[in-house]
Design a protein around this motif. Structure first.
Motif, short mmCIF file in Angstrom:
data_model
loop_
_atom_site.label_atom_id
_atom_site.label_comp_id
_atom_site.label_asym_id
_atom_site.label_seq_id
_atom_site.Cartn_x
_atom_site.Cartn_y
_atom_site.Cartn_z
N SER A 224 0.81 -1.22 0.00
CA SER A 224 0.00 0.00 0.00
C SER A 224 0.84 1.26 0.00
O SER A 224 0.32 2.37 -0.26
N ILE A 225 2.15 1.14 0.29
CA ILE A 225 3.02 2.32 0.33
C ILE A 225 3.34 2.76 -1.10
O ILE A 225 3.86 2.00 -1.90
N ASP A 226 3.03 4.02 -1.39
CA ASP A 226 3.28 4.55 -2.73
C ASP A 226 4.69 5.11 -2.88
O ASP A 226 5.21 5.18 -4.00
N TYR A 227 5.30 5.51 -1.76
CA TYR A 227 6.68 6.03 -1.81
C TYR A 227 7.27 5.92 -0.42
O TYR A 227 6.60 6.19 0.58
N ALA A 228 8.54 5.52 -0.33
CA ALA A 228 9.27 5.47 0.94
C ALA A 228 10.40 6.48 0.89
O ALA A 228 11.31 6.37 0.06
N ALA A 229 10.34 7.48 1.78
CA ALA A 229 11.34 8.54 1.85
C ALA A 229 12.29 8.24 3.00
O ALA A 229 11.92 8.41 4.17
N LEU A 230 13.49 7.79 2.68
CA LEU A 230 14.41 7.27 3.70
C LEU A 230 15.61 8.18 3.92
O LEU A 230 16.05 8.90 3.02
N GLY A 231 16.13 8.10 5.13
CA GLY A 231 17.36 8.80 5.49
C GLY A 231 18.31 7.86 6.20
O GLY A 231 17.95 6.75 6.56
N HIS A 232 19.52 8.28 6.39
CA HIS A 232 20.64 7.65 7.10
C HIS A 232 21.80 7.36 6.16
O HIS A 232 22.94 7.70 6.48
N LEU A 233 21.58 6.70 5.03
CA LEU A 233 22.67 6.49 4.08
C LEU A 233 22.90 7.79 3.31
O LEU A 233 21.95 8.45 2.87
N HIS A 234 24.15 8.16 3.11
CA HIS A 234 24.48 9.48 2.59
C HIS A 234 24.64 9.53 1.08
O HIS A 234 24.92 10.60 0.52
N SER A 235 24.47 8.40 0.40
CA SER A 235 24.52 8.38 -1.06
C SER A 235 23.12 8.10 -1.60
O SER A 235 22.45 7.19 -1.11
N PRO A 236 22.65 8.88 -2.59
CA PRO A 236 21.31 8.63 -3.14
C PRO A 236 21.25 7.26 -3.79
O PRO A 236 22.15 6.87 -4.53
N GLN A 237 20.16 6.53 -3.51
CA GLN A 237 20.06 5.17 -4.04
C GLN A 237 18.65 4.62 -3.84
O GLN A 237 17.89 5.10 -2.99
N MET A 238 18.34 3.61 -4.65
CA MET A 238 17.08 2.89 -4.52
C MET A 238 17.26 1.74 -3.53
O MET A 238 18.38 1.30 -3.27
N VAL A 239 16.15 1.25 -3.00
CA VAL A 239 16.16 0.10 -2.11
C VAL A 239 15.64 -1.11 -2.88
O VAL A 239 14.53 -1.08 -3.42
#
Length: 407
Positions: A224-239
């Motif tokens: 049901s999640i349309d987007y996950a906005a994550l922090g902690h890793l300092h390089s932009p990347q997909m999960v």
């Protein structure tokens, strides 16, 4: 609806003793201009707003000035969650006041799961976005402690606790979505380490939990999640290769080794049940250059930067065979009358020749072994060694304990 996702500002951070206030000020001004130019509706900041739990007055001033200006922009809502560097209580203190500016702060896990599920409204007062605003989950929030448990038990409990918490928050968001009886996107926020995430040398990322990185799988986010906005890793990347689950990364390079890595923020556009995610490059607000080589190569590179009028911070790594006793003095003379400033000088050859044996690299040696070889180099008498070694180990243990407390 248009969303900007950013994280890991680390306001107040230093680089080799130099505060980076001007860079952060420039980034925040750039971000404000972007909110206006792109007509952004919602700004999400996924943790580590500050670099430490007791931010300086100047860091606080930048932060609150930005929030006031963001409230005057087309951006209708700002959602900020705490990271492992942030003080939950400090971040949450003005929460009720900021809510009147449509700025929503979630510093810590609350008494009710509803504290982390935000329903954001559009200009007409209708729900336009549901945000699962999950802050950094501290161990005490997600697991119980039992006598005699192993490291493996602790790691398992942390992972299970994180997954259980997201299930509860997301389930509540789904209930709200059902009650609204129309398509309202659900966004999840988090400050965590997703399995498969990439760290790089010098990127400043700390382990989140003692004894484990508590890497969680992408399956903690329901469909049901349309987007996950994550922090902690300092390089932009997909999960896990999912373009809807993203780390924005830090807006500033955390060290010289990150100087050539492009920094990003994320933009997500929602319409009719679909989402399109794109990245926006963050300008470099301060040039960082690492110069390696012998004296001739270093000198030539410095002269080239001066001739081009480059304003930059420098890291110099001397790798020449000649031992130069007054290396720093010669470097300071080389950068004089220019816009260059040397923050760090490394003289690897001298150090390695002094401490590392044939076929060895200094970085491969144990810290205690390095100290022992330092004692050898300076011919420290045996009767003094035991006390010095004990004091050294005490310092190392204290530094390790301080790092753990800072988490």
């Amino acid at each position: 609806m248009r969303i900007i996702h950013t994280s890991d500002w680390h306001l107040g951070r230093s680089l080799y003793g130099r505060k980076r206030y001007e860079e952060h000020e420039a980034f925040l001004n750039w971000l404000l201009e972007l909110l206006n130019a792109e007509n952004i509706d919602v700004l999400l900041v996924a943790g580590d707003v500050f670099d430490n739990m007791a931010p300086s007055n100047r860091s606080q001033e930048m932060y609150y000035r930005f929030l006031c200006r963001a409230a005057e922009s087309p951006c209708r809502h700002v959602v900020i969650t705490a990271g492992n560097h942030d003080s939950p209580s400090f971040l949450s203190a003005p929460r009720d006041l900021l809510r009147h500016l449509h700025i929503h702060i979630v510093g810590a896990v609350g008494e009710s799961i509803d504290d982390e599920v935000l329903v954001l409204e559009d200009a007409r007062g209708e729900a336009e976005l549901i945000v699962c605003a999950v802050p950094y989950l501290r161990e005490r929030d997600i697991r119980s402690v039992e006598a005699g448990e192993s490291i493996e038990d602790k790691e398992r409990k942390v992972r299970e606790g994180i997954q259980r918490h997201y299930m509860q928050v997301c389930r509540r968001a789904e209930q709200i979505q059902t009650q609204l009886q129309r398509v309202v996107p659900i966004v999840a926020m988090g400050h965590l380490f997703a399995a498969g995430g990439l760290k790089f040398e010098g990127d400043g990322v700390r382990d989140l939990y003692v004894g484990t990185l508590a890497q969680v799988g992408a399956d903690i986010f329901p469909a049901s999640i349309d987007y996950a906005a994550l922090g902690h890793l300092h390089s932009p990347q997909m999960v896990a290769g999912n373009e809807k689950y993203r780390y924005s990364g830090s807006p500033l390079p955390m060290s010289f080794s990150e100087a050539n890595r492009e920094k990003m923020i994320m933009k997500a556009v929602f319409w009719e049940g679909a989402v399109k995610v794109s990245s926006i490059a963050v300008p470099a607000f301060k040039a960082l250059h690492t110069i390696r080589g012998n004296w001739e190569r270093i000198q030539a590179h410095v002269e080239k930067l001066k001739a081009e009028g480059i304003k930059a911070w420098l890291e110099i790594v001397y790798e020449g065979d000649e031992i130069i006793a007054n290396l720093r003095e010669r470097l300071d003379e080389a950068v004089a009358a220019g816009e260059l400033e040397i923050l760090r000088v490394g003289n690897l050859r001298v150090v390695e020749r002094s401490l590392a044996g044939e076929g060895e690299m200094l970085g491969e040696l144990d810290v205690n072994e390095v100290f022992g070889r330092c004692l050898d180099v300076y011919d420290i008498p045996s009767e003094q060694r035991e006390g010095l070694l004990a004091a050294y180990r005490e310092i190392i243990n204290a530094l390790d304990a301080e790092d753990l407390r800072a988490e």
